[in-house]
Design an enzyme around this catalytic site. Structure first.
Site, short mmCIF file in Angstrom:
data_model
loop_
_atom_site.label_atom_id
_atom_site.label_comp_id
_atom_site.label_asym_id
_atom_site.label_seq_id
_atom_site.Cartn_x
_atom_site.Cartn_y
_atom_site.Cartn_z
N TRP A 108 1.94 19.65 30.07
CA TRP A 108 3.25 19.19 30.56
C TRP A 108 3.76 18.02 29.75
O TRP A 108 4.95 17.95 29.43
CB TRP A 108 3.17 18.87 32.06
CG TRP A 108 2.74 20.08 32.83
CD1 TRP A 108 1.54 20.29 33.44
CD2 TRP A 108 3.49 21.29 33.03
NE1 TRP A 108 1.49 21.53 34.00
CE2 TRP A 108 2.67 22.18 33.77
CE3 TRP A 108 4.76 21.71 32.64
CZ2 TRP A 108 3.10 23.45 34.13
CZ3 TRP A 108 5.20 22.99 33.01
CH2 TRP A 108 4.37 23.84 33.74
N ASP B 100 6.35 11.71 35.08
CA ASP B 100 6.30 13.02 35.75
C ASP B 100 5.18 12.94 36.78
O ASP B 100 4.00 12.91 36.43
CB ASP B 100 6.02 14.10 34.71
CG ASP B 100 5.88 15.48 35.33
OD1 ASP B 100 5.96 15.61 36.56
OD2 ASP B 100 5.69 16.45 34.55
N LYS C 60 4.28 20.71 45.36
CA LYS C 60 2.88 20.34 45.57
C LYS C 60 2.81 19.57 46.90
O LYS C 60 2.61 20.18 47.93
CB LYS C 60 2.34 19.48 44.43
CG LYS C 60 2.83 19.87 43.05
CD LYS C 60 2.12 21.06 42.42
CE LYS C 60 2.62 21.25 40.99
NZ LYS C 60 1.98 22.33 40.26
#
Lengths: 355, 355
Positions: free
Chosen positions: B101, B168, B192
């Site tokens: 990511w 992030d 999540k």
């Protein structure tokens, strides 16, 4: 008690869809898991996605040279994404201005190339669809807004041109058959005829892509999402699932031909009453009236609140007009039964009778 | 029968949230309407949005000079939006590469300014969090990925710098307290600890905005969404509603301090078993182990399928590892009860005993 939902969007969906979606929130497809907690790489979600895409292709009869995508960001993101992906800095696209959404599309596209505004109905507060304007054949594309949710107008025929049409169909897609080959790109926020808020449908002819020089962020490049089947990043699983359920319902209804006939009957019922009833009048040219969103005003400003109060007391929801037009707006999307329109018409008659 | 859901995301949410969401799909807030068909301008939706924002501010103790937004497009869109909004073409941002990511964030940011990659753990397949690198004080911002879902690593302390951190936090936000003032921008896909797929949380310090010259499309400008309270266009109503329910649940649990303690207990239980059990071993440096995603492999390739089969037969779902690491990954987000981790540990013991 269930209300008659005339909201302009997010809007009514079939009751059976609400019930199935409700069940899936607790246990989806016998997985022992909620649809809200499953992986977007699970076979069960992939099956949902593939069924949704197949149903769209079948219902709209989409040819093989097109791709169907589920993205996010709404039509508001397509306003700039379409120009960013299709229009080179020195090229020209034609736009027709038929309301607030067209105007926003023009504003965003101007950052990416030349915009030729071919026609506008702004001078009459967008009460009609412009016709008879010239469409230069060298335009990269022609951008239209098929149905103007706020102003209650809708294209009844497409302009005669060989230029590929880019069309915002947020508020009338799946309400009528389309000759897809007329279009280079169709986009639609889901939250009218397709599903709940949170997902955007894109139908694109593949050969119009890959022809601009600029750097496009990966997430803004249609080619990314084509290559990854709308799952380059985590897609909005539940909104796509509800779209799939709604598409299944539409197919079970008999498809778009059947729903178009039903939509026409609902619209005729309401517009006939607007024209007959001395308390109300329509706001648009009759030939351009939307089958999805009927806009009308009262013939006496004193009636406005009284009519809204009567609606509220009779389980009729969402008929307050947009501030740009005033008065009332009754949205009659695919999932609305004619019984709800009959209920509204009865209240309009009752209102007139009581005066 | 309800499964133990160790999926990395979309992921487990509280069972009570699934049940409330299920009810709202049929009748929301006594409106006589489904949450899937109500206007995003309705007082009932606005109340949901405002409660969600208030809960985030309260739970994370966010100061007044920050704004909290619900956007769409996932962290994948924040990779480019953050750089597009914050980084001038001739300015430099620092990035630390701790996994897939981070690498994607770097790729997207490179289109908007200079990127100084300060450190990377790629050469050891991202099995640790780099430390001790120099952070130039003239960087526009420092970009980090707080928790690496795929590789199972997590920052235990933030680098010591006066440069604003852009982070992030998709896979560990709300799992531990944060000193928000260290951050200029925090973003997180919801799927999540916060809610279902289809919405993205952004927390931004207002004074870092409005300082770049480039033209930013309206939908990509954080200032648009601040001015319109995340409703410039139709927001993803249902995903935001489910986030609000999850935040209510988190507050009722006792807030982030309590959940952090529970997360630590769950992680200790599983990592202790990984370290004890002769059939398994962890894949990351012990000091950098994620409390959210435990990655581990078997000590014999023959065990891999056998262990997955045993999990499947005992209602343990989602423990197959990502292809970048192989083996197994058990994600233990906020909503997972320690009972599910106990069940997994019991299966790991059973597997060892049977050999």
């Amino acid at each position: 008690m269930k209300k008659h939902n005339f909201s302009s969007g997010p809007a009514i969906l079939p009751q059976s869809v609400f019930e199935e979606a409700s069940n899936a929130c607790v246990d989806f497809a016998g997985m022992g898991l909620s649809i809200l907690e499953i992986s977007h790489r699970s076979p069960e979600y992939v099956a949902v996605y593939e069924e949704a895409i197949s149903l769209i292709i079948e219902l709209l009869q989409i040819p093989d040279d097109y791709e169907v995508l589920f993205l996010t960001g709404g039509a508001s993101s397509q306003f700039f994404m379409s120009a960013m992906n299709l229009l080179e800095k020195n090229e020209t696209a034609g736009y027709v201005d038929t309301g607030s959404w067209s105007a926003k599309a023009i504003k965003e596209a101007q950052n990416f190339g030349h915009i030729n505004m071919l026609a506008s109905s702004k001078e009459k507060n967008y009460t009609y669809i412009p016709k008879g304007y010239t469409i230069p054949s060298n335009l990269k594309y022609l951008h239209l807004t098929s149905n103007n949710t706020i102003f209650g107008t809708q294209y009844k025929e497409w302009p005669d041109t060989s230029v590929p049409i880019v069309c915002d169909m947020s508020s009338d897609i799946f309400s009528q058959e389309l000759d897809i080959q007329r279009f280079g790109l169709i986009y639609a926020g889901a939250q009218k005829n397709l599903g709940p808020a949170g997902v955007t449908l894109v139908i694109i002819r593949k050969d119009i892509l890959g022809k601009v020089e600029r750097v496009i962020p990966t997430m803004l490049d249609y080619k990314t999402h084509i290559a990854k089947k709308s799952a380059f990043n985590t897609p909005p699983v539940f909104p796509i699932y509800v779209c799939m359920l709604t598409l299944r319902w539409l197919k079970a209804q008999g498809g778009i031909g059947v729903i178009k006939t039903k939509n026409a009957a609902k619209a005729k019922l309401l517009y006939d009453e607007i024209d007959r009833n001395s308390c109300f009048q329509g706001t648009t040219d009759k030939g351009d009236r939307s089958t999805m969103n009927a806009t009308f005003v009262s013939t006496n400003a004193d009636y406005d609140q009284a009519f809204l109060d009567l609606c509220n007391s009779t389980n009729i929801s969402g008929v307050k007009g947009h501030r740009s037009v005033g008065g009332f707006r009754a949205s009659m999307y695919n999932a609305m039964d004619i019984g709800s329109v009959e209920a509204l018409v009865a209240v309009m008659k009752e209102f007139e009778d009581k005066l």
